[in-house]
Design an enzyme around this catalytic site. Structure first.
Site, short mmCIF file in Angstrom:
data_model
loop_
_atom_site.label_atom_id
_atom_site.label_comp_id
_atom_site.label_asym_id
_atom_site.label_seq_id
_atom_site.Cartn_x
_atom_site.Cartn_y
_atom_site.Cartn_z
CG HIS A 111 -1.50 1.40 1.49
ND1 HIS A 111 -2.62 1.87 0.84
CD2 HIS A 111 -1.09 2.41 2.30
CE1 HIS A 111 -2.87 3.12 1.24
NE2 HIS A 111 -1.96 3.46 2.13
CG HIS B 60 1.02 6.66 0.35
ND1 HIS B 60 0.19 7.76 0.47
CD2 HIS B 60 0.48 5.72 1.17
CE1 HIS B 60 -0.79 7.50 1.32
NE2 HIS B 60 -0.64 6.26 1.76
CD GLU C 79 -3.92 6.86 2.84
OE1 GLU C 79 -2.98 6.79 3.63
OE2 GLU C 79 -4.03 6.08 1.86
CB SER D 279 -2.62 0.44 -2.92
OG SER D 279 -3.47 0.92 -1.88
N1 HBI Z 1 1.14 5.97 10.40
N2 HBI Z 1 2.64 4.63 9.25
C1 HBI Z 1 1.58 5.45 9.24
N3 HBI Z 1 0.96 5.71 8.07
C2 HBI Z 1 -0.10 6.54 8.00
O1 HBI Z 1 -0.64 6.80 6.92
C3 HBI Z 1 -0.58 7.12 9.19
C4 HBI Z 1 0.08 6.82 10.39
N4 HBI Z 1 -0.37 7.37 11.55
C5 HBI Z 1 -1.47 8.29 11.61
C6 HBI Z 1 -2.10 8.50 10.28
N5 HBI Z 1 -1.65 7.97 9.18
C7 HBI Z 1 -3.33 9.36 10.15
O2 HBI Z 1 -4.04 9.43 11.36
C8 HBI Z 1 -2.93 10.74 9.70
O3 HBI Z 1 -3.97 11.30 8.99
C9 HBI Z 1 -2.57 11.58 10.84
FE FE Z 2 -1.80 5.31 3.16
#
Ligand code: HBI
Ligand code: FE
Length: 290
Positions: A145, A150, A191, A210
């Site tokens: 993903h 991304h 996303e 994805s």
């Molecule tokens: N941590 N590894 C990872 N990937 C993310 O996309 C991610 C995260 N922590 C918090 C988060 N996304 C979302 O809550 C954000 O919008 C803040």
């Molecule tokens: Fe993501």
């Protein structure tokens, strides 16, 4: 300084629900205070590499006519398709393109470390891959993903600048207790964002790009509502993390996205505090779809 196991496994807020994150946050003390860790490429099994190869092959075949031009143009920058890439292989190309780099993390991390990494042009990429039995669907982001969904978009200079600005805004939002509102902007752009190109609607959001099933649903289905991206409306809109989206937000260009993040969001957060959330899949009176 390495964080202790207990501290490392604090549930990361991911969207609308707390879940204990999957992944090994202790790793014998290799997870650093910013939640990054070595990729440990040698630990991947042949089955892991084969899962990546099969996911890549199936998803890449779907892209024409559904993925945005910027994504399709940058996808080859991931390099190898038949195994999980080494992150430093990708970083050589990514850093030259937009001064971003990807860093390995054991999975979802708390919002402040997440925002902080983005603000420093470091994108957190989960280091583990789903099991073969999770081939069609996985709730939590895995390396496929994050890499496939991304990373290609981070090769687009304007989008790359938006994501850094998003991270900078996230640090401020966290201090104001508005992280969850801003998380919705991330959800409905990075996303699950859609963009209107001259030749039609296309996906630029990683969660769509994805996903084997959501790519068609998001771009072609008549079921979901598609609304013009609007900061207030988007940050009022709740979302579900374990089903196709019933509302998507559409932009006309990545510079529109970048320009939206120019002003300070504090007045927006104040306005949001006085307005009720909106469930996904609903239209307000007078709203028309994009
Ligand atoms: N941590 N590894 C990872 N990937 C993310 O996309 C991610 C995260 N922590 C918090 C988060 N996304 C979302 O809550 C954000 O919008 C803040
Ligand atoms: Fe993501």
């Amino acid at each position: 300084m390495n964080i202790s196991t207990e501290a490392a496994v604090t549930p990361a807020v991911y969207g609308e629900s707390d879940r204990p994150p999957r992944g090994d946050y202790s790793r014998g003390g290799a997870v650093l205070a910013d939640y990054t860790c070595p990729q440990d490429w040698a630990s991947y099994t042949p089955a892991d590499h084969d899962t990546y190869r099969r996911l890549y092959e199936r998803q890449a075949a779907q892209l024409p006519g559904l993925a945005c031009d910027a994504f399709i143009a940058s996808l080859p920058s991931l390099g190898v398709k038949n195994r999980i890439p080494r992150f430093d292989e990708i970083n050589e190309r990514l850093y030259k393109a937009t001064r971003w780099e990807i860093v390995a993390v054991p999975g979802l991390i708390p919002e402040l470390p997440f925002f902080t990494l983005l603000a420093n042009r470091k994108f957190p990429v989960t280091d583990w891959i789903r099991k073969p039995e999770e081939f069609d669907y996985i709730v939590e982001p895995d390396v496929f993903h994050d890499l496939f969904g991304h990373v290609p978009m981070l090769f687009d200079p304007t989008f790359a600048d938006y994501v850094q600005r998003y991270g900078q805004g996230g640090i401020k939002a966290h201090a104001l207790g508005a992280g969850e509102k801003l998380a919705r902007l991330y959800w409905y752009t990075v996303e699950f964002g859609l963009i209107r190109q001259p030749d039609g609607l296309r996906a630029y959001g990683a969660g769509i790009l994805s996903s084997v099933g959501e790519l068609q649903h998001a771009v072609r289905s008549s079921e979901p509502y598609r609304l013009p991206l609007d900061l207030l409306r988007t940050m009022r809109t709740r979302y579900k993390i374990d089903s196709y989206q019933s509302t998507y937000f559409v932009i006309d260009s990545f510079s529109q996205l970048f320009d939206l993040t120019a002003p300070d969001f504090t007045p927006l957060y104040n306005a949001l505090a006085t307005q009720p959330d909106i469930e996904a899949g609903t239209l307000l009176p007078g709203e028309s779809v994009a």
